[in-house]
Scaffold this motif. Structure first.
Motif, PDB file in Angstrom:
ATOM      1  N   VAL A  57       2.664  -8.147 -12.274  1.00  0.00           N
ATOM      2  CA  VAL A  57       1.224  -7.870 -12.322  1.00  0.00           C
ATOM      3  C   VAL A  57       0.494  -8.778 -13.300  1.00  0.00           C
ATOM      4  O   VAL A  57      -0.729  -8.908 -13.234  1.00  0.00           O
ATOM      5  CB  VAL A  57       0.936  -6.397 -12.672  1.00  0.00           C
ATOM      6  CG1 VAL A  57       1.428  -5.478 -11.580  1.00  0.00           C
ATOM      7  CG2 VAL A  57       1.516  -6.027 -14.026  1.00  0.00           C
ATOM      8  N   ARG A  58       1.237  -9.434 -14.205  1.00  0.00           N
ATOM      9  CA  ARG A  58       0.582 -10.383 -15.119  1.00  0.00           C
ATOM     10  C   ARG A  58       0.127 -11.643 -14.378  1.00  0.00           C
ATOM     11  O   ARG A  58      -0.721 -12.371 -14.885  1.00  0.00           O
ATOM     12  CB  ARG A  58       1.543 -10.759 -16.248  1.00  0.00           C
ATOM     13  CG  ARG A  58       1.859  -9.613 -17.198  1.00  0.00           C
ATOM     14  CD  ARG A  58       2.893 -10.018 -18.227  1.00  0.00           C
ATOM     15  NE  ARG A  58       4.149 -10.385 -17.590  1.00  0.00           N
ATOM     16  CZ  ARG A  58       5.223 -10.827 -18.256  1.00  0.00           C
ATOM     17  NH1 ARG A  58       5.177 -10.952 -19.570  1.00  0.00           N
ATOM     18  NH2 ARG A  58       6.332 -11.128 -17.608  1.00  0.00           N
ATOM     19  N   ASP A  59       0.706 -11.884 -13.199  1.00  0.00           N
ATOM     20  CA  ASP A  59       0.286 -13.005 -12.357  1.00  0.00           C
ATOM     21  C   ASP A  59      -0.902 -12.531 -11.532  1.00  0.00           C
ATOM     22  O   ASP A  59      -0.753 -11.993 -10.438  1.00  0.00           O
ATOM     23  CB  ASP A  59       1.442 -13.446 -11.461  1.00  0.00           C
ATOM     24  CG  ASP A  59       1.122 -14.696 -10.657  1.00  0.00           C
ATOM     25  OD1 ASP A  59      -0.073 -15.032 -10.510  1.00  0.00           O
ATOM     26  OD2 ASP A  59       2.067 -15.329 -10.153  1.00  0.00           O
ATOM     27  N   VAL A  60      -2.085 -12.719 -12.076  1.00  0.00           N
ATOM     28  CA  VAL A  60      -3.297 -12.154 -11.480  1.00  0.00           C
ATOM     29  C   VAL A  60      -3.516 -12.663 -10.060  1.00  0.00           C
ATOM     30  O   VAL A  60      -3.886 -11.900  -9.162  1.00  0.00           O
ATOM     31  CB  VAL A  60      -4.511 -12.468 -12.376  1.00  0.00           C
ATOM     32  CG1 VAL A  60      -5.814 -12.081 -11.685  1.00  0.00           C
ATOM     33  CG2 VAL A  60      -4.380 -11.726 -13.707  1.00  0.00           C
ATOM     34  N   ASP A  61      -3.280 -13.940  -9.821  1.00  0.00           N
ATOM     35  CA  ASP A  61      -3.514 -14.507  -8.487  1.00  0.00           C
ATOM     36  C   ASP A  61      -2.550 -13.920  -7.459  1.00  0.00           C
ATOM     37  O   ASP A  61      -2.944 -13.583  -6.332  1.00  0.00           O
ATOM     38  CB  ASP A  61      -3.381 -16.026  -8.525  1.00  0.00           C
ATOM     39  CG  ASP A  61      -4.487 -16.687  -9.324  1.00  0.00           C
ATOM     40  OD1 ASP A  61      -5.573 -16.080  -9.434  1.00  0.00           O
ATOM     41  OD2 ASP A  61      -4.270 -17.789  -9.845  1.00  0.00           O
ATOM     42  N   ALA A  62      -1.290 -13.773  -7.848  1.00  0.00           N
ATOM     43  CA  ALA A  62      -0.300 -13.219  -6.920  1.00  0.00           C
ATOM     44  C   ALA A  62      -0.613 -11.762  -6.605  1.00  0.00           C
ATOM     45  O   ALA A  62      -0.525 -11.324  -5.459  1.00  0.00           O
ATOM     46  CB  ALA A  62       1.105 -13.348  -7.510  1.00  0.00           C
ATOM     47  N   ALA A  63      -0.989 -11.014  -7.639  1.00  0.00           N
ATOM     48  CA  ALA A  63      -1.316  -9.606  -7.428  1.00  0.00           C
ATOM     49  C   ALA A  63      -2.534  -9.459  -6.521  1.00  0.00           C
ATOM     50  O   ALA A  63      -2.586  -8.568  -5.666  1.00  0.00           O
ATOM     51  CB  ALA A  63      -1.558  -8.919  -8.767  1.00  0.00           C
ATOM     52  N   ALA A  64      -3.506 -10.354  -6.674  1.00  0.00           N
ATOM     53  CA  ALA A  64      -4.717 -10.278  -5.857  1.00  0.00           C
ATOM     54  C   ALA A  64      -4.423 -10.491  -4.376  1.00  0.00           C
ATOM     55  O   ALA A  64      -5.158  -9.991  -3.510  1.00  0.00           O
ATOM     56  CB  ALA A  64      -5.738 -11.299  -6.344  1.00  0.00           C
ATOM     57  N   GLN A  65      -3.342 -11.199  -4.072  1.00  0.00           N
ATOM     58  CA  GLN A  65      -2.989 -11.441  -2.674  1.00  0.00           C
ATOM     59  C   GLN A  65      -2.557 -10.164  -1.955  1.00  0.00           C
ATOM     60  O   GLN A  65      -2.506 -10.128  -0.720  1.00  0.00           O
ATOM     61  CB  GLN A  65      -1.873 -12.481  -2.601  1.00  0.00           C
ATOM     62  CG  GLN A  65      -2.316 -13.874  -3.028  1.00  0.00           C
ATOM     63  CD  GLN A  65      -1.181 -14.881  -3.024  1.00  0.00           C
ATOM     64  OE1 GLN A  65      -0.090 -14.619  -2.516  1.00  0.00           O
ATOM     65  NE2 GLN A  65      -1.440 -16.047  -3.601  1.00  0.00           N
ATOM     66  N   LEU A  66      -2.276  -9.117  -2.717  1.00  0.00           N
ATOM     67  CA  LEU A  66      -1.921  -7.844  -2.083  1.00  0.00           C
ATOM     68  C   LEU A  66      -3.081  -7.282  -1.273  1.00  0.00           C
ATOM     69  O   LEU A  66      -2.876  -6.478  -0.363  1.00  0.00           O
ATOM     70  CB  LEU A  66      -1.494  -6.836  -3.156  1.00  0.00           C
ATOM     71  CG  LEU A  66      -0.176  -7.165  -3.877  1.00  0.00           C
ATOM     72  CD1 LEU A  66       0.012  -6.255  -5.078  1.00  0.00           C
ATOM     73  CD2 LEU A  66       1.004  -7.030  -2.910  1.00  0.00           C
ATOM     74  N   ALA A  67      -4.283  -7.715  -1.600  1.00  0.00           N
ATOM     75  CA  ALA A  67      -5.454  -7.278  -0.833  1.00  0.00           C
ATOM     76  C   ALA A  67      -5.535  -7.980   0.518  1.00  0.00           C
ATOM     77  O   ALA A  67      -6.363  -7.602   1.359  1.00  0.00           O
ATOM     78  CB  ALA A  67      -6.731  -7.537  -1.630  1.00  0.00           C
ATOM     79  N   GLN A  68      -4.680  -8.971   0.749  1.00  0.00           N
ATOM     80  CA  GLN A  68      -4.725  -9.745   1.987  1.00  0.00           C
ATOM     81  C   GLN A  68      -3.592  -9.403   2.944  1.00  0.00           C
ATOM     82  O   GLN A  68      -3.381 -10.104   3.937  1.00  0.00           O
ATOM     83  CB  GLN A  68      -4.658 -11.253   1.647  1.00  0.00           C
ATOM     84  CG  GLN A  68      -5.668 -11.721   0.618  1.00  0.00           C
ATOM     85  CD  GLN A  68      -7.097 -11.427   1.028  1.00  0.00           C
ATOM     86  OE1 GLN A  68      -7.449 -11.567   2.202  1.00  0.00           O
ATOM     87  NE2 GLN A  68      -7.928 -11.010   0.078  1.00  0.00           N
ATOM     88  N   LEU A  69      -2.855  -8.348   2.673  1.00  0.00           N
ATOM     89  CA  LEU A  69      -1.758  -7.967   3.554  1.00  0.00           C
ATOM     90  C   LEU A  69      -2.287  -7.587   4.941  1.00  0.00           C
ATOM     91  O   LEU A  69      -3.376  -7.029   5.072  1.00  0.00           O
ATOM     92  CB  LEU A  69      -0.983  -6.790   2.964  1.00  0.00           C
ATOM     93  CG  LEU A  69      -0.171  -7.065   1.695  1.00  0.00           C
ATOM     94  CD1 LEU A  69       0.369  -5.757   1.127  1.00  0.00           C
ATOM     95  CD2 LEU A  69       0.970  -8.032   1.991  1.00  0.00           C
ATOM     96  N   SER A  70      -1.490  -7.858   5.946  1.00  0.00           N
ATOM     97  CA  SER A  70      -1.881  -7.518   7.321  1.00  0.00           C
ATOM     98  C   SER A  70      -1.586  -6.054   7.612  1.00  0.00           C
ATOM     99  O   SER A  70      -0.655  -5.474   7.035  1.00  0.00           O
ATOM    100  CB  SER A  70      -1.112  -8.399   8.311  1.00  0.00           C
ATOM    101  OG  SER A  70      -1.395  -9.769   8.084  1.00  0.00           O
ATOM    102  N   PRO A  71      -2.345  -5.452   8.519  1.00  0.00           N
ATOM    103  CA  PRO A  71      -2.076  -4.074   8.927  1.00  0.00           C
ATOM    104  C   PRO A  71      -0.674  -3.968   9.533  1.00  0.00           C
ATOM    105  O   PRO A  71      -0.183  -4.932  10.118  1.00  0.00           O
ATOM    106  CB  PRO A  71      -3.157  -3.798   9.968  1.00  0.00           C
ATOM    107  CG  PRO A  71      -4.255  -4.761   9.638  1.00  0.00           C
ATOM    108  CD  PRO A  71      -3.552  -5.998   9.152  1.00  0.00           C
ATOM    109  N   PRO A  72      -0.001  -2.820   9.398  1.00  0.00           N
ATOM    110  CA  PRO A  72      -0.516  -1.601   8.759  1.00  0.00           C
ATOM    111  C   PRO A  72      -0.377  -1.596   7.245  1.00  0.00           C
ATOM    112  O   PRO A  72      -0.950  -0.739   6.587  1.00  0.00           O
ATOM    113  CB  PRO A  72       0.355  -0.508   9.380  1.00  0.00           C
ATOM    114  CG  PRO A  72       1.675  -1.186   9.588  1.00  0.00           C
ATOM    115  CD  PRO A  72       1.340  -2.599   9.997  1.00  0.00           C
ATOM    116  N   TRP A  73       0.387  -2.561   6.691  1.00  0.00           N
ATOM    117  CA  TRP A  73       0.608  -2.561   5.245  1.00  0.00           C
ATOM    118  C   TRP A  73      -0.679  -2.846   4.486  1.00  0.00           C
ATOM    119  O   TRP A  73      -0.848  -2.427   3.340  1.00  0.00           O
ATOM    120  CB  TRP A  73       1.687  -3.581   4.881  1.00  0.00           C
ATOM    121  CG  TRP A  73       3.007  -3.255   5.485  1.00  0.00           C
ATOM    122  CD1 TRP A  73       3.592  -3.857   6.566  1.00  0.00           C
ATOM    123  CD2 TRP A  73       3.895  -2.202   5.098  1.00  0.00           C
ATOM    124  NE1 TRP A  73       4.789  -3.261   6.857  1.00  0.00           N
ATOM    125  CE2 TRP A  73       5.006  -2.245   5.969  1.00  0.00           C
ATOM    126  CE3 TRP A  73       3.865  -1.240   4.087  1.00  0.00           C
ATOM    127  CZ2 TRP A  73       6.075  -1.358   5.857  1.00  0.00           C
ATOM    128  CZ3 TRP A  73       4.926  -0.350   3.978  1.00  0.00           C
ATOM    129  CH2 TRP A  73       6.011  -0.413   4.854  1.00  0.00           C
TER     130      TRP A  73
END
Length: 248
Positions: A57-73
């Protein structure tokens, strides 16, 4: 409708127990953490219900990519900000700086960045944010300056975030646990099993499963109810008395 929870710090303790509890309840679980071998083992255990992603979670850019997951995830209903750590219990004037900054980056910066990234989705789905704080946010102790302050931030952040989200249908909760026997002390002491055993000896501490059950209860309450904050301790734990320094 199957719901999805994203759990940070899912490689052990409360995070791993929560992953198991939600998977058992029929939810999809996105499990994140730094230790890939443990994540893979958890994913093997939980099967198709679990998506394991090795992310710090300290890798802010990597963590932000979690908002780009494809459905259904990518259809996240609950964010469980569980990842956190504590530096060694050195007094601040004798402490090394790097562990203190790692604590701030994990407990504060990473939590804020990931929450910020997922809020549009959580608002759209009228979901929930559950943040793991600590009784250390309220009750000070020697050697806990940075850890306690970071957890006080988490609790106050949760309350203010709830104000920001008023009218959106998104629920926000801060959980303040006391002594729970997990790997917390092992990590804090650099792997000192004896120190961990001595801390929890003969006192019947809470367990990771205890906290996972509380998190499940909060997440599955009717959507018109919000638990603002909840503080839990084992019955055997109470509050420290005042310390008095006397002249020798």
């Amino acid at each position: 409708m199957t719901k999805t929870i994203l759990i940070t710090g899912a490689t052990a303790g409360i995070g791993a127990a929560s992953a198991r509890r939600f998977a058992a309840g029929g939810w999809r679980v996105i499990a994140t953490g730094r230790r890939g071998d443990r994540l893979r083992a958890l994913a093997d255990e939980l099967g198709d219900a679990c998506l394991a992603l090795e992310i710090d979670v300290r890798d802010v850019d990597a963590a932000a990519q979690l908002a780009q997951l494809s459905p259904p995830w990518g259809e996240i209903d609950v964010l469980l900000n569980n990842a956190g750590l504590a530096p060694p219990m050195d007094v601040l004037q004798g402490a090394a700086l790097e562990p203190l900054l790692n604590t701030v980056q994990t407990n504060i910066t990473g939590l804020v960045a990931l929450t910020h990234a997922l809020l549009p989705m959580l608002i759209e789905r009228q979901g929930a944010v559950i943040n793991l704080s600590s009784v250390a946010a309220t009750y000070p102790y020697r050697g806990g300056a940075v850890y306690g302050a970071s957890k006080a931030f988490v609790r106050q952040f949760s309350l203010d975030l709830r104000c920001d989200l008023a009218g959106t249908g998104v629920r926000v909760t801060a959980i303040d646990p006391g002594m729970a026997e997990t790997e917390f002390t092992l990590v804090r002491t650099g792997g000192d099993q004896q120190a961990s055993d001595e801390l929890y000896a003969k006192m019947d501490p809470m367990t990771a499963d205890d906290l996972a059950g509380t998190i499940w209860w909060i997440a599955t309450l009717p959507p018109h109810l919000n638990i603002n904050a909840i503080e839990l301790m084992p019955v055997s734990q109470s509050f420290a008395g005042f310390a008095v320094a006397r002249d020798q």
